[in-house]
Write a protein that holds these residues in place. Structure first.
Motif, PDB file in Angstrom:
ATOM      1  N   GLU A 273      -0.474  27.758  -1.796  1.00 26.08           N
ATOM      2  CA  GLU A 273      -0.684  28.391  -0.498  1.00 26.08           C
ATOM      3  C   GLU A 273      -2.054  29.067  -0.445  1.00 26.08           C
ATOM      4  O   GLU A 273      -2.763  28.981   0.569  1.00 26.08           O
ATOM      5  N   ALA A 274      -2.436  29.729  -1.547  1.00 28.21           N
ATOM      6  CA  ALA A 274      -3.725  30.413  -1.585  1.00 28.21           C
ATOM      7  C   ALA A 274      -4.889  29.426  -1.552  1.00 28.21           C
ATOM      8  O   ALA A 274      -5.912  29.665  -0.897  1.00 28.21           O
TER       9      ALA A 274
ATOM     10  N   ARG B  54       4.228  27.977  -5.967  1.00 31.40           N
ATOM     11  CA  ARG B  54       3.848  27.759  -4.577  1.00 31.40           C
ATOM     12  C   ARG B  54       2.801  28.758  -4.093  1.00 31.40           C
ATOM     13  O   ARG B  54       1.956  28.429  -3.247  1.00 31.40           O
ATOM     14  N   HIS B  55       2.834  29.989  -4.639  1.00 30.14           N
ATOM     15  CA  HIS B  55       1.855  30.999  -4.229  1.00 30.14           C
ATOM     16  C   HIS B  55       0.424  30.499  -4.456  1.00 30.14           C
ATOM     17  O   HIS B  55      -0.473  30.769  -3.658  1.00 30.14           O
TER      18      HIS B  55
ATOM     19  N   GLY C 203       0.973  37.478  -9.980  1.00 31.16           N
ATOM     20  CA  GLY C 203       1.567  36.991  -8.745  1.00 31.16           C
ATOM     21  C   GLY C 203       1.147  35.595  -8.347  1.00 31.16           C
ATOM     22  O   GLY C 203       1.693  35.038  -7.381  1.00 31.16           O
ATOM     23  N   MET C 204       0.193  35.020  -9.073  1.00 28.36           N
ATOM     24  CA  MET C 204      -0.296  33.683  -8.734  1.00 28.36           C
ATOM     25  C   MET C 204       0.401  32.656  -9.625  1.00 28.36           C
ATOM     26  O   MET C 204      -0.019  32.371 -10.744  1.00 28.36           O
TER      27      MET C 204
END
Length: 209
Positions: free
Chosen positions: A124-125, A120-121, A116-117
């Motif tokens: 954001e993290a 944009r993810h 899931g990384m």
């Protein structure tokens, strides 16, 4: 001079990483040649980028037997190295390609990696965590997300006013340098892997950005 390293790129989307490698090969700064592209989507713009560059592209349909179709397509191009270039699927690496597949990830692994990384993810993290630096990592792909031995890393600052988009742009610029650097090291036969450490001839230590 040795023959250019034969590359196959795997794409799932726009193909900006593919275009970077195509451009570096074309201008002579990368001793390699993209001989084929494998896409997981027929509508991926990476397929169009390949067509414009005169590079054959194959689309591997999703569903049962997907991994086998992908690797059969890759073998048809007889690559020496496979580059994941915006490839968004976990793909087991078959024995004949272990140690011959690279991936690039938009963080300094092992931070901000895993399922899931992506895209944009990740940015954001990084911002949510309050990290002061980020960057990108080129690593050898294995059978899990973002866990293979690291070949090249490039670091960029995280600024107080950053948004995910502004950080992504800075990381993308680093990626444009890191991936060709990694491929160039392999093309020049300077890389060996010892467990988790990637040793570059002439440096004496694991490769770092």
């Amino acid at each position: 001079m040795p023959d250019p390293l034969r590359l196959v790129c795997f794409v799932s989307g726009g193909g900006t990483t593919l275009q970077n490698l195509l451009d570096r090969c074309a201008d002579g700064s990368l001793p390699a040649r993209v001989v084929g592209v494998v896409s997981s989507r027929s509508d991926a713009f990476g397929v169009e980028r390949a067509r414009r560059a005169g590079v054959p592209a194959t689309v591997a349909a999703r569903g049962p037997g997907f991994a086998e179709r992908v690797w059969d397509a890759a073998r048809g191009f007889a690559p020496e190295l496979v580059c994941f270039a915006g490839w968004l699927h976990l793909l087991p690496i078959p024995p004949d390609y272990r140690g011959r597949v690279l991936n690039i990830h938009p963080s300094l692994l092992p931070a901000f990696g895993g399922h899931g990384m992506y895209g944009r993810h990740v940015h954001e993290a990084v911002l949510a965590y309050g990290a002061k630096v980020s960057g990108c990592t080129v690593h050898f792909a294995d059978d899990t997300y973002d866990t293979g031995p690291v070949l090249v890393q490039k670091c960029v600052p995280v600024l107080g006013e950053d948004t995910p988009d502004s950080l992504a742009a800075r990381v993308s610029a680093a990626e444009c340098e890191a991936y060709p650097e990694a491929v160039r090291l392999i093309a020049n036969r300077l890389v060996r892997v010892e467990g988790r450490r990637v040793i570059v001839s002439g440096q004496g230590t694991a490769a770092k950005g």
